[in-house]
Design an enzyme around this catalytic site. Sequence first.
Site, PDB file in Angstrom:
ATOM      1  CB  CYS B 131      48.083  -8.457   6.249  1.00 41.89           C
ATOM      2  SG  CYS B 131      47.001  -8.785   7.540  1.00 41.89           S
ATOM      3  CG  ASP B 500       4.713  -9.518  35.969  1.00 41.21           C
ATOM      4  OD1 ASP B 500       3.842 -10.185  34.707  1.00 41.21           O
ATOM      5  OD2 ASP B 500       4.201 -10.340  36.495  1.00 41.21           O
TER       6      ASP B 500
END
Lengths: 128, 516
Positions: B131, B500
Site C-alpha cells: 500500500c 572466560d
Amino acid sequence: MKAWLKFSPRIVSKPVISDLIKDYDVTFNILRADITPKGGKMLIEISGSEAEEGIKYMEKEGIQLNPIKKVVKKDEDKCMDCGECYSLCPVEAITVDEKWNVELDDQKCIGCGFCTSSCPTKAIKIAY
Amino acid sequence: MKTIEEINQKIKDGDAVVVTAGEMTRIVQENGAGEAAKEVDVVTTGTFGAMCSSGAFFNFGHSDPPIKMSRTYLNGVEAYSGMAAVDAYLGAAQPHRNPDIGLDYGGAHLLEDLVRGKEVELVAEAFGTDCYPRTDVHTFISLESLNQAIMVNPRNCYQNYAVATNSTEETLYTYLGTLLPQMGNVSYSSAGELSPLLNDPYFQTIGVGTRIFLCGGQGYIMGEGTQHSTEGERKNGVPTGSAGTLMLQGDLKKMDSDYLRGATMPKYGPTLYVGAGIPIPILNEEIAQSTGISDQDITCKIYDYGVPRRSRPVIRETNYQELRTGKIEINGREVPTSALSSFKKALEIAEELKNWIEKGDFLLTNPVKKIPSEGCTVAPLMIKRPSIMVKDIKIKPVITVMAEEAISGVARKMVDNNINHLPVVDHSGRLMGIVTSWDIAHAVAKGCKKLTEVMTKKVIVALEDDPVEVIARRIDKNEISGVPIVDRENLVKGMITAEDISRLMCSQNNKEGDSQ
C-alpha cells in the site's frame, strides 16, 4: 591602551618589563601571556604619565607592539538576554542593566572567548 | 470570591484588572492579600528558559506514490516516525546526524528555522509495502506546507530548579551551562517570582485544559508533565526543588521566533528556549496570597555539579533575590551568578499575556481536571540486570605452582591442563607471582632454571566480588590475557581469562535470544 606585545626568541630572557616598570611612571597590567623560550606574546594594558615613553622603550628593546583593534559584538537578534555569559567574564566586561539587558563593554573586554564559546545562541563575536 | 465566568465577562467588557506576577507581589506587599483579591482579577506569569523536553509532531501529507516513512530526517536531524505513514515527532534535544555538526544544530534549531518560515530539507527512508510502495523521499518543506505542526512538550515549566556550581579543578559543561572550576561561578534557571507554577504552588487554578501563552501563540496544558513531583520540601508554601512540571501543546504555525529559540549548551547539546505564560485567575484571597510570592521568599539550593551522581551535595541554600544581584557568597568568597533563563523575556511574556487579556483577545478557562498536588513522587531508575561478579562465573579448578618448582615441571603442568597461565604460590597458597607459557619459552631460550627469575611478581588480580565488566576493562587496559582471582587474604581461588569473559558474553547473548 591595550596592546599585544610580541617577543622574539632573542629577547625572552631579558627583563624588559621589570626595567620598564622601574624606570618609567607607568601602570602596567598583564591580561594574557604566552611566552616560551621560542618567543611569544602578551596582552597588556598600559597607562600612566610616561606610557608613551615606556612604549618607545619597549620597542627599542625589540618588543613588537600592536595596539589591539578588537571588537566584541553582540548580535541583538540572536541574544536572548539570558545572562549565561555574565558570570563567566573574568574582567566584568559583561553587565546586566536594570531592565535585564545584557551589555558588553568593548573597552574592558580582553577577548578571552569564554562568553563566545558558552553563549547558547552564539550571539557574541569577537573580531580582531 | 469570584468565578472564572465573572472574570471572563469583565475581560469581554474591558473592565478586568490584569497585572503581572511581579506587579502583584508589590500590590500584596502594600495592600495585603485581601485587598489585592478584591482589586485584581488576573495575574499573568512568564518564563523563558531552556526546556530540553520539548518537540513537535508533524504531518507531511502523502506523496504519490505514497510512502510509510520509517526513518525521517529534517535538515539532517532525525525525527521519530514509528507511527502512521507520514507523521513524525521531532525532539528538541536531538543532535544532527552528521557528527561534525552534532550539537551545533539539533531539533531545537530546526524548530526555530521552521517558525522563522525557512524551507527545510526532508529526507525519509522506508522499506516499502504493497500500500506504500515508495522507499525514499528527498524534498523541501516549510511550516506552511505541513498539514499539522503541533508542539507537544512532555516536561516544561519546572516549578523551581536546582542551582549549580562546580567544586572540581576542571571546567564542566552541563545543562546548566558552563561551570567554572573551584566554584568560580553559579548558574540558576528559574524565573523566580514570575514563574508560573511558583504562583499557584498547589495547582488551584492551573489544570488540564488551561489556555496559556506558548511561544507567542495560544497553547494548552495537557496535564502534569513527566517527572511531576509533589512531595518535596517546601518553604513559604513553595517547593525548594524542581517539583511540579507541565505537559504543554500548541500550534507551531501560530508561534513567534521571539519566544522560541534553538540553542546549544556547549558540549551538552541542543535545547529549546520555550516562552510560556500562564494566567492565574484571582478567585479568592488565598490565590492572591500565593501570587504575592516574592523572589526573596523562594528558596532554592546550590548543588555541586562536580559530583556526577543522581544526588549531588548541597553547597548552600539561597533565594532568587540574592541570585539576581549577580553575586553570592560561598565559603566566604564572592562568586558571580548567571541566569540561564532570560528574566527580561519572562517579563515580556507576562506583559504580552496581560495585553492579550486586557484587549479581550484571550479568555480564561476552567480546568477540565486538576493537576495532582499530592501523592506524586519520582522514582529513580533501578538497574534490574545486576552486574555479574567474578565469583558467579564458572572457572576451572584452581591449578597453581610453587615458587621452587623446576621450569620443566611447570611446562608439563601447562601442557597437561591445556592452560597458558599459572599463579605461583607460597606454601600457604598465597599469591607470589604469575607465570605464562611465554615466560617458560623465555626461560628455556635464556637457560633460566628458577621459576622466580621468570615469573611476573607485580600481579594484576581480580577479587571474587569484582564485577566481570571491571575485570574485562582491567585486562584490556593492561594488555594482558588473564588475571588470578584472589580473596582478601591473597589466597588464590582461580584464574579468569579473556576467553572466560568472551565465553560468558556468548552465553549471555544466547540466553537473551532464547527468552525472546
